[in-house]
Each structure stands twice: as C-alpha cells, then as structure tokens.
Write a protein that holds these residues in place. Structure first.
Motif, PDB file in Angstrom:
ATOM      1  N   GLU A 142       0.841  -1.191   0.000  1.00 25.44           N
ATOM      2  CA  GLU A 142       0.000   0.000   0.000  1.00 25.44           C
ATOM      3  C   GLU A 142       0.867   1.228   0.000  1.00 25.44           C
ATOM      4  O   GLU A 142       1.860   1.286   0.691  1.00 25.44           O
ATOM      5  CB  GLU A 142      -0.884   0.010   1.232  1.00 25.44           C
ATOM      6  N   GLN A 143       0.499   2.224  -0.785  1.00 31.56           N
ATOM      7  CA  GLN A 143       1.220   3.486  -0.801  1.00 31.56           C
ATOM      8  C   GLN A 143       0.232   4.602  -0.578  1.00 31.56           C
ATOM      9  O   GLN A 143      -0.730   4.744  -1.329  1.00 31.56           O
ATOM     10  CB  GLN A 143       1.869   3.705  -2.165  1.00 31.56           C
ATOM     11  N   LYS A 144       0.454   5.381   0.474  1.00 31.02           N
ATOM     12  CA  LYS A 144      -0.436   6.499   0.721  1.00 31.02           C
ATOM     13  C   LYS A 144       0.020   7.679  -0.103  1.00 31.02           C
ATOM     14  O   LYS A 144       1.160   8.086  -0.021  1.00 31.02           O
ATOM     15  CB  LYS A 144      -0.428   6.844   2.203  1.00 31.02           C
ATOM     16  N   THR A 145      -0.841   8.216  -0.920  1.00 34.60           N
ATOM     17  CA  THR A 145      -0.509   9.365  -1.742  1.00 34.60           C
ATOM     18  C   THR A 145      -1.491  10.473  -1.393  1.00 34.60           C
ATOM     19  O   THR A 145      -2.545  10.581  -1.992  1.00 34.60           O
ATOM     20  CB  THR A 145      -0.613   9.007  -3.238  1.00 34.60           C
ATOM     21  N   GLY A 146      -1.124  11.293  -0.412  1.00 29.24           N
ATOM     22  CA  GLY A 146      -2.011  12.354   0.034  1.00 29.24           C
ATOM     23  C   GLY A 146      -3.301  11.755   0.533  1.00 29.24           C
ATOM     24  O   GLY A 146      -3.321  10.891   1.390  1.00 29.24           O
ATOM     25  N   THR A 147      -4.418  12.176  -0.051  1.00 26.31           N
ATOM     26  CA  THR A 147      -5.697  11.640   0.387  1.00 26.31           C
ATOM     27  C   THR A 147      -5.986  10.313  -0.298  1.00 26.31           C
ATOM     28  O   THR A 147      -6.805   9.540   0.148  1.00 26.31           O
ATOM     29  CB  THR A 147      -6.823  12.633   0.057  1.00 26.31           C
ATOM     30  N   GLN A 148      -5.285  10.078  -1.412  1.00 30.91           N
ATOM     31  CA  GLN A 148      -5.532   8.845  -2.156  1.00 30.91           C
ATOM     32  C   GLN A 148      -4.745   7.697  -1.556  1.00 30.91           C
ATOM     33  O   GLN A 148      -3.694   7.876  -0.990  1.00 30.91           O
ATOM     34  CB  GLN A 148      -5.038   9.004  -3.600  1.00 30.91           C
ATOM     35  N   THR A 149      -5.247   6.498  -1.709  1.00 23.59           N
ATOM     36  CA  THR A 149      -4.494   5.323  -1.300  1.00 23.59           C
ATOM     37  C   THR A 149      -4.417   4.386  -2.495  1.00 23.59           C
ATOM     38  O   THR A 149      -5.421   3.949  -3.015  1.00 23.59           O
ATOM     39  CB  THR A 149      -5.179   4.617  -0.123  1.00 23.59           C
ATOM     40  N   GLN A 150      -3.176   4.140  -2.946  1.00 21.41           N
ATOM     41  CA  GLN A 150      -3.003   3.259  -4.094  1.00 21.41           C
ATOM     42  C   GLN A 150      -2.720   1.859  -3.594  1.00 21.41           C
ATOM     43  O   GLN A 150      -1.893   1.667  -2.739  1.00 21.41           O
ATOM     44  CB  GLN A 150      -1.820   3.720  -4.940  1.00 21.41           C
ATOM     45  N   LYS A 151      -3.421   0.900  -4.146  1.00 22.46           N
ATOM     46  CA  LYS A 151      -3.166  -0.490  -3.753  1.00 22.46           C
ATOM     47  C   LYS A 151      -2.699  -1.259  -4.976  1.00 22.46           C
ATOM     48  O   LYS A 151      -3.274  -1.147  -6.049  1.00 22.46           O
ATOM     49  CB  LYS A 151      -4.436  -1.128  -3.211  1.00 22.46           C
ATOM     50  N   THR A 152      -1.640  -2.002  -4.812  1.00 28.69           N
ATOM     51  CA  THR A 152      -1.189  -2.836  -5.913  1.00 28.69           C
ATOM     52  C   THR A 152      -1.138  -4.265  -5.429  1.00 28.69           C
ATOM     53  O   THR A 152      -0.637  -4.548  -4.352  1.00 28.69           O
ATOM     54  CB  THR A 152       0.191  -2.421  -6.412  1.00 28.69           C
ATOM     55  N   THR A 153      -1.678  -5.155  -6.198  1.00 32.57           N
ATOM     56  CA  THR A 153      -1.664  -6.560  -5.815  1.00 32.57           C
ATOM     57  C   THR A 153      -0.840  -7.330  -6.826  1.00 32.57           C
ATOM     58  O   THR A 153      -1.108  -7.296  -8.019  1.00 32.57           O
ATOM     59  CB  THR A 153      -3.100  -7.107  -5.783  1.00 32.57           C
ATOM     60  N   LYS A 154       0.192  -7.990  -6.302  1.00 33.64           N
ATOM     61  CA  LYS A 154       1.084  -8.757  -7.174  1.00 33.64           C
ATOM     62  C   LYS A 154       0.707 -10.223  -7.036  1.00 33.64           C
ATOM     63  O   LYS A 154       0.717 -10.772  -5.949  1.00 33.64           O
ATOM     64  CB  LYS A 154       2.527  -8.540  -6.715  1.00 33.64           C
ATOM     65  N   ASN A 198      10.826  -3.143 -10.784  1.00 36.82           N
ATOM     66  CA  ASN A 198       9.399  -2.841 -10.631  1.00 36.82           C
ATOM     67  C   ASN A 198       9.177  -1.847  -9.502  1.00 36.82           C
ATOM     68  O   ASN A 198       8.135  -1.230  -9.394  1.00 36.82           O
ATOM     69  CB  ASN A 198       8.632  -4.126 -10.283  1.00 36.82           C
ATOM     70  N   LYS A 199      10.187  -1.752  -8.641  1.00 39.24           N
ATOM     71  CA  LYS A 199      10.051  -0.893  -7.463  1.00 39.24           C
ATOM     72  C   LYS A 199      10.531   0.521  -7.757  1.00 39.24           C
ATOM     73  O   LYS A 199      11.413   0.702  -8.602  1.00 39.24           O
ATOM     74  CB  LYS A 199      10.884  -1.472  -6.317  1.00 39.24           C
ATOM     75  N   PRO A 200       9.990   1.506  -7.034  1.00 42.17           N
ATOM     76  CA  PRO A 200      10.504   2.873  -7.220  1.00 42.17           C
ATOM     77  C   PRO A 200      11.939   2.994  -6.707  1.00 42.17           C
ATOM     78  O   PRO A 200      12.348   2.209  -5.850  1.00 42.17           O
ATOM     79  CB  PRO A 200       9.576   3.730  -6.360  1.00 42.17           C
ATOM     80  N   ILE A 201      12.662   3.977  -7.224  1.00 44.10           N
ATOM     81  CA  ILE A 201      13.994   4.270  -6.696  1.00 44.10           C
ATOM     82  C   ILE A 201      13.785   5.365  -5.655  1.00 44.10           C
ATOM     83  O   ILE A 201      13.232   6.418  -5.963  1.00 44.10           O
ATOM     84  CB  ILE A 201      14.955   4.742  -7.813  1.00 44.10           C
ATOM     85  N   GLN A 202      14.188   5.111  -4.430  1.00 46.16           N
ATOM     86  CA  GLN A 202      13.913   6.079  -3.361  1.00 46.16           C
ATOM     87  C   GLN A 202      15.179   6.541  -2.649  1.00 46.16           C
ATOM     88  O   GLN A 202      16.099   5.759  -2.428  1.00 46.16           O
ATOM     89  CB  GLN A 202      12.952   5.454  -2.339  1.00 46.16           C
ATOM     90  N   SER A 245      10.852   9.904  -4.126  1.00 47.67           N
ATOM     91  CA  SER A 245      10.583   8.631  -4.780  1.00 47.67           C
ATOM     92  C   SER A 245      10.446   8.832  -6.288  1.00 47.67           C
ATOM     93  O   SER A 245       9.660   9.657  -6.752  1.00 47.67           O
ATOM     94  CB  SER A 245       9.290   8.041  -4.213  1.00 47.67           C
ATOM     95  N   PHE A 246      11.258   8.111  -7.033  1.00 46.84           N
ATOM     96  CA  PHE A 246      11.193   8.164  -8.498  1.00 46.84           C
ATOM     97  C   PHE A 246      10.463   6.903  -8.955  1.00 46.84           C
ATOM     98  O   PHE A 246      10.928   5.793  -8.692  1.00 46.84           O
ATOM     99  CB  PHE A 246      12.596   8.201  -9.108  1.00 46.84           C
ATOM    100  N   GLU A 247       9.317   7.079  -9.594  1.00 46.21           N
ATOM    101  CA  GLU A 247       8.573   5.893  -9.999  1.00 46.21           C
ATOM    102  C   GLU A 247       7.898   6.070 -11.356  1.00 46.21           C
ATOM    103  O   GLU A 247       7.609   7.193 -11.780  1.00 46.21           O
ATOM    104  CB  GLU A 247       7.552   5.488  -8.935  1.00 46.21           C
ATOM    105  N   HIS A 248       7.638   4.935 -11.998  1.00 47.28           N
ATOM    106  CA  HIS A 248       6.974   4.984 -13.300  1.00 47.28           C
ATOM    107  C   HIS A 248       5.473   5.116 -13.099  1.00 47.28           C
ATOM    108  O   HIS A 248       4.910   4.537 -12.170  1.00 47.28           O
ATOM    109  CB  HIS A 248       7.284   3.717 -14.097  1.00 47.28           C
ATOM    110  N   LYS A 308       6.041   0.375 -16.664  1.00 52.15           N
ATOM    111  CA  LYS A 308       7.399   0.301 -17.203  1.00 52.15           C
ATOM    112  C   LYS A 308       8.357  -0.112 -16.094  1.00 52.15           C
ATOM    113  O   LYS A 308       8.113   0.141 -14.922  1.00 52.15           O
ATOM    114  CB  LYS A 308       7.807   1.652 -17.769  1.00 52.15           C
ATOM    115  N   ARG A 309       9.447  -0.732 -16.489  1.00 49.50           N
ATOM    116  CA  ARG A 309      10.386  -1.225 -15.485  1.00 49.50           C
ATOM    117  C   ARG A 309      11.783  -0.641 -15.668  1.00 49.50           C
ATOM    118  O   ARG A 309      12.623  -0.768 -14.793  1.00 49.50           O
ATOM    119  CB  ARG A 309      10.469  -2.753 -15.574  1.00 49.50           C
ATOM    120  N   ASP A 310      12.026  -0.053 -16.825  1.00 56.09           N
ATOM    121  CA  ASP A 310      13.398   0.397 -17.086  1.00 56.09           C
ATOM    122  C   ASP A 310      13.586   1.872 -16.740  1.00 56.09           C
ATOM    123  O   ASP A 310      12.863   2.741 -17.225  1.00 56.09           O
ATOM    124  CB  ASP A 310      13.794   0.130 -18.543  1.00 56.09           C
ATOM    125  N   PHE A 311      14.545   2.116 -15.893  1.00 57.85           N
ATOM    126  CA  PHE A 311      14.891   3.475 -15.488  1.00 57.85           C
ATOM    127  C   PHE A 311      16.087   3.935 -16.302  1.00 57.85           C
ATOM    128  O   PHE A 311      17.076   3.204 -16.431  1.00 57.85           O
ATOM    129  CB  PHE A 311      15.284   3.524 -14.012  1.00 57.85           C
TER     130      PHE A 311
END
Lengths: 299, 199
Positions: free
Chosen positions: B34-46, B112-116, B179-182, B186-189
């Motif tokens: 789970e990633q909290k983005t301000g008021t939004q909550t993004q959920k990713t299921t792998k 797949n992960k952000p660069i932080q 946090s740098f993320e796509h 995409k997976r290639d930075f």
C-alpha cells in the motif's frame, strides 16, 4: 473421561498454535542472533549508506551564516599546519570532514587563497586514507581561482566527497565515511555556534536547534561501530551533547499543504510549521560542548 | 481410551502441519503493498502463479519467449543509458537560478520498485528536485514529508502532464523521501535527478 477430553483438546490447540507461530519464532531467533553480533560483520552496508545519504550537507549552514550578513572569520578554521598530528585513520577521517566543511565555508565567501590551503588539507587527508585518487584536486584548485565559477566549484567539491564516500563503501570502510560525516557536522556546528556567540542571529539559532535531528542520526550511525573504542568514545561525547539538545522545546502547528504549477515547476506550499525555543543557557551549553568535541578532533 | 488418545494426537499434528503448509504457500502468492498518496491510497496486488497449477510445457516456453522479447526491448536502451549526461543537462538548468547543488541521483536499471532516496530538509530552506529521463518514460517524482505523507508529485492526473521539477520551501526540519517511480508498468529506469537548495 471429560477431563481427558479437555486436556486432549488443549494439547491439540497448543500443537496447532505452535506450528502456526513457527515462522515468527524463527524470525525472533534470527533477530536475536543479529543483535548478538557486533562490529563490522553485523552492519548492513545498505542501511549505513541510506543513513549517510540523509545527512544534510554542511554547506547549507555555511550559506545561512553568509546570508545572515556575518563576516568571514578565518580564525575559526582548522589550520592545515595541524595535519602532521593526524597519523591514525580515525583522526584523518574526522579531519577530512573538518577540512571539507572549512573548504565549503571559504568557497561560499569566495576566499580563494584560504580555499586552496584547505584543499591541500583535504587532499592530504584523502591521500593518507588512500582515497586521494578520487578527489579532483587540480580541477577544484583551478575553479577556486575563478570568481565566476562558484556554483561549479561547490558542485564538484560536493560530488567528489560523495564519490569518496561511495568508494569507501565499496572497500568496506564505511566506518571512515561515518567519521568524515561526523567531523564535517561537528565543524559546521562549531562555526555556527561561535558566530552566534559573537553576533546574535535568530535564523542561525533556529538552525542550530533543529540540528537535533541530525545529531540523533549521527549518534545512531556511530552506535553501529561502538565495538571500536575510539568510535565509542566519540559516540559517548555526542550522547552527552544530545542531553543539552533535549532541553530545546519544539512547538508544532498543523496546516494544509498545497501544490500549484508555476513556470513548468510544481511549487509546494507546505502547511504547518515547527518552531524551536532555545534558551540562552542551553545555547551556551551546546556551544561549550561542541567546542570541546571539535578541539579534541583537531588537536 | 488409548485409541482415543492416539486419534487426538494424530488430528492435532495433522491440523498443525496443514496450517503451516497453507501459510508457506499463500504468502508469496498474494503480496499486497500500500502506498499512501495524500488523500488517495493506491493499492497494488502482485499475483504470482500457483505452483500447484502446472502449465503445459509449451505455454511455459511461450512465456519464456515473451520474456526474452521484453528483455530485448529494454536492454538496448538500458545498455546505452547515460545518467551522467542527464545530470549534466539538469545542472546547466540550475545556473542563474540561485540554487546550489546538493545531490545527484542516477536513475538506471530495471526494477518494478521505485527508486527512493532520503534527505534531511531544513526549515526555512527552499529545495528543488529536478528530473530528466528518456522521452517516453513517464517517470514521476513523489515527495514525502517526515510523517510519510505524499506532499507533491510531478504528475498531474487532471491534465495527464508530467513536470520536470518540484520546488518546496521547507517549513519542517526532518527526513523527506524522494521517490522516483513509473506512472505505468514500465520497469526500465534511465535518467538523472538533482537536489539543490537556496536560502
């Protein structure tokens, strides 16, 4: 019969729970093993690097000193003549940090001759630590002479120091990186506290108070190397300094953060703020302790 | 009586074993982040493939081929990636802006992960984070405050626009996360970023 059934049910329950918790038990056991280990072998290189990356550049405080309209004071800097005293790696790394901070301070005030002298100190310390080859001495020296290349100079110096730290990680010598960072921080705090004693400045006092967060990070870093006696002594001195910082009162206020787009940039108006209240007595106490730690480093 | 005792011990053991097995097989299949983005909550299921459901060999090979093709697509760009070039370009843009260089971040590799990265921001100081990457990368920068709240993003969802920089006047001293993320899958930075400050 009933008793037998109850006791069997209890046994069954315990058997189930025990199997279910086996992973957690293994985890706790492995954590304990990790904690038992001390010294370099127990330190996660990545964690140390992440910690070090967070520490702010001393250049920010040097900039505040200059922007406060306070005159440049050469007498505050460490003398390159002291170099011969630094014969062990512990002292060399700490003073590489000290000379680097002084170099940044001289550069910001565009004092090129002092900068060149301090550059020699940085280069010699780096050479002694066998990382001098990663420091672009000649290039930095040339930039120091040009009045209009201050930004390039500051960037190259900063990049070189980051590069040195990266090389030390690669060589499994991150303890030296921690010492360079510590030396640099103590020196910039020495500059700031000395300047504030001569000429009161609210901005600078706030900045000194807010360094509590950086001090906590440095103490945590040094704690990883507490198995080394000299590192432990330095750690203990900074822990004592922490006690003075504990006396500072911080007041937080909340507010809504907004963002808008201006000239192709996302501009953030951060809501809320934090105000530090530092008494004259506490400031004096911090000044005295910092001076004592710094003088021990440079002597 | 003895029979009853043996039966209970057997049942207990079997139940425990099956629970432990269930735990080891279900955990890797559904990894939720789970990633909290301000008021939004993004959920990713792998979701990972169930090892029990074996696929025919041909399908496996087909998948391998697809994977190879994806790698072929990514690799040339990654191999030729020059983050230092991007950093030099951004540094040029700093000139005459009054900002002084603090850190440069090389954004390269396949993940797949952000660069932080984290940095201690000081109250009263203005910071800028500038980023550059290859044209179609749709790379965004998200800035998190010391409490872990996302306080800025270089991506505007309303206009579907990406901005090259964030500027913040810091009101709270603390550790901020960059946090740098796509934006998509995409997976290639391949890019670079700079953190700079001014008073």
């Amino acid at each position: 019969m009933k008793k037998v059934i109850y006791s069997l049910l209890t046994f069954t329950f315990i058997a189930i729970t025990a199997c279910d918790n086996s992973d957690d038990i293994n985890k706790v056991a492995s954590d304990t093993t990790k904690k038992v280990k001390s010294g370099k072998e127990a330190i996660d290189k990545k964690t140390i690097k992440e910690f070090v990356d967070r520490i702010p550049s001393p250049m920010i405080i040097s900039s505040i000193i200059k922007d406060s309209g306070i005159d440049y004071d050469q007498t505050l800097l460490n003398s390159v003549d002291n170099e011969s005293k630094y014969v062990i790696e512990f002292k060399q790394a700490l003073n590489l940090g000290v000379f680097s901070t002084d170099l940044g301070y001289a550069n910001i005030y565009e004092k090129s001759q002092d900068a060149i002298n301090l550059l020699v100190g940085v280069k010699d310390m780096a050479d002694n630590l066998k990382i001098g080859q990663y420091f672009e001495f000649e290039k930095i020296k040339q930039l120091s002479k040009s009045k209009d290349k201050l930004d390039e100079l500051l960037q190259l110096t900063e990049e070189n120091l980051i590069n040195i730290n990266n090389k030390l990680y690669e060589q499994d010598r991150s303890d030296l990186t921690v010492l360079i960072i510590t030396g640099g921080w103590v020196e910039v705090m020495y500059l700031a506290t000395q300047v504030v004693q001569k000429k009161a400045n609210k901005d600078l006092e706030q900045m000194i108070a807010e360094q509590k967060i950086v001090l906590d990070q440095i103490v945590q870093l040094l704690d990883y190397y507490a198995s080394q006696s000299k590192m432990r002594d330095l750690h203990d001195e900074l822990v004592d300094l922490q006690k003075s910082f504990e006396k500072i009162k911080f007041t937080k206020s909340e507010g809504e953060t907004k963002q808008e787009e201006k000239e192709n940039t996302v501009v953030v108006q951060q809501g809320g703020s934090e105000q530090a209240e530092i008494s004259k007595e506490t400031l004096n106490e911090i000044t005295t302790k910092i001076a004592a730690i710094r003088n021990k480093i440079v002597s | 009586m003895k029979k009853l005792l043996i039966a209970f011990v057997f049942i207990g053991g079997m139940l425990g074993k099956s629970l432990a097995q269930q735990k080891t097989t279900t955990t890797p299949q559904n990894t939720k982040t789970e990633q909290k983005t301000g008021t939004q909550t993004q959920k990713t299921t792998k979701t990972q493939p169930d090892p029990k459901k074996q696929q025919p060999e041909t399908k496996k090979e087909e998948k391998k081929e697809i994977k190879k093709e994806v790698k072929k697509e990514i690799n040339p760009r990654i191999e030729n990636c020059n983050p230092a070039g991007y950093i030099t370009d951004i540094t040029e843009s700093l000139k005459a802006s009054g900002f002084k260089f603090l850190r440069s971040y090389k954004l390269e590799g396949v993940s797949n992960k952000p660069i932080q990265h984290e940095y201690t921001f000081s109250k009263g100081t203005t910071y800028t984070i500038r980023v550059a990457s290859y044209l179609d990368s749709r790379l965004k920068v998200i800035l998190y405050d010391p409490e872990g709240r996302a306080i800025a993003s270089t991506y505007n969802a309303d206009s579907d626009k990406f901005y090259p920089s964030i500027q913040i006047q810091c009101n709270k001293t603390g550790v901020y996360k960059i946090s740098f993320e796509h934006h998509f899958n995409k997976r290639d930075f391949c890019g670079g970023a700079i953190l700079a400050f001014k008073r």
